[in-house]
Design a protein around this motif. Structure first.
Motif: not given
Length: 79
Positions: A13-15, A62-66
């Motif tokens: 996962v990048v910044e 987990a990462t792609h939150t709204p």
């Protein structure tokens, strides 16, 4: 006997929230690897990841939150 095996061997996962996926393709002859290659692709926030590997799906979920999706879209040219 020849066998081709594809596995997701790296998830990063990048910044900006993009998930980078590396897929390893191994060609085996009688259980011994005789060839191998790698392919990379990116799942950006907001992309459809429903056809990805289960582990990639879990990381994207987990990462792609709204908030991450909104920030990513706002940072794109022409947004």
């Amino acid at each position: 006997m020849l066998e081709k095996i594809q596995t997701v061997d790296k998830i990063e996962v990048v910044e900006n929230g993009c998930v980078q996926v590396r897929v390893k393709t191994a060609v085996l002859e009688d259980g011994v690897q005789i060839s191998g290659s790698f392919h990379r692709h990116v799942v950006a926030p907001g992309d459809d990841y429903s056809k990805e590997d289960a582990r990639v799906k879990a990381v994207c979920k987990a990462t792609h939150t709204p908030a991450v999706i909104a920030a990513y879209k706002a940072a794109q040219p022409g947004a």
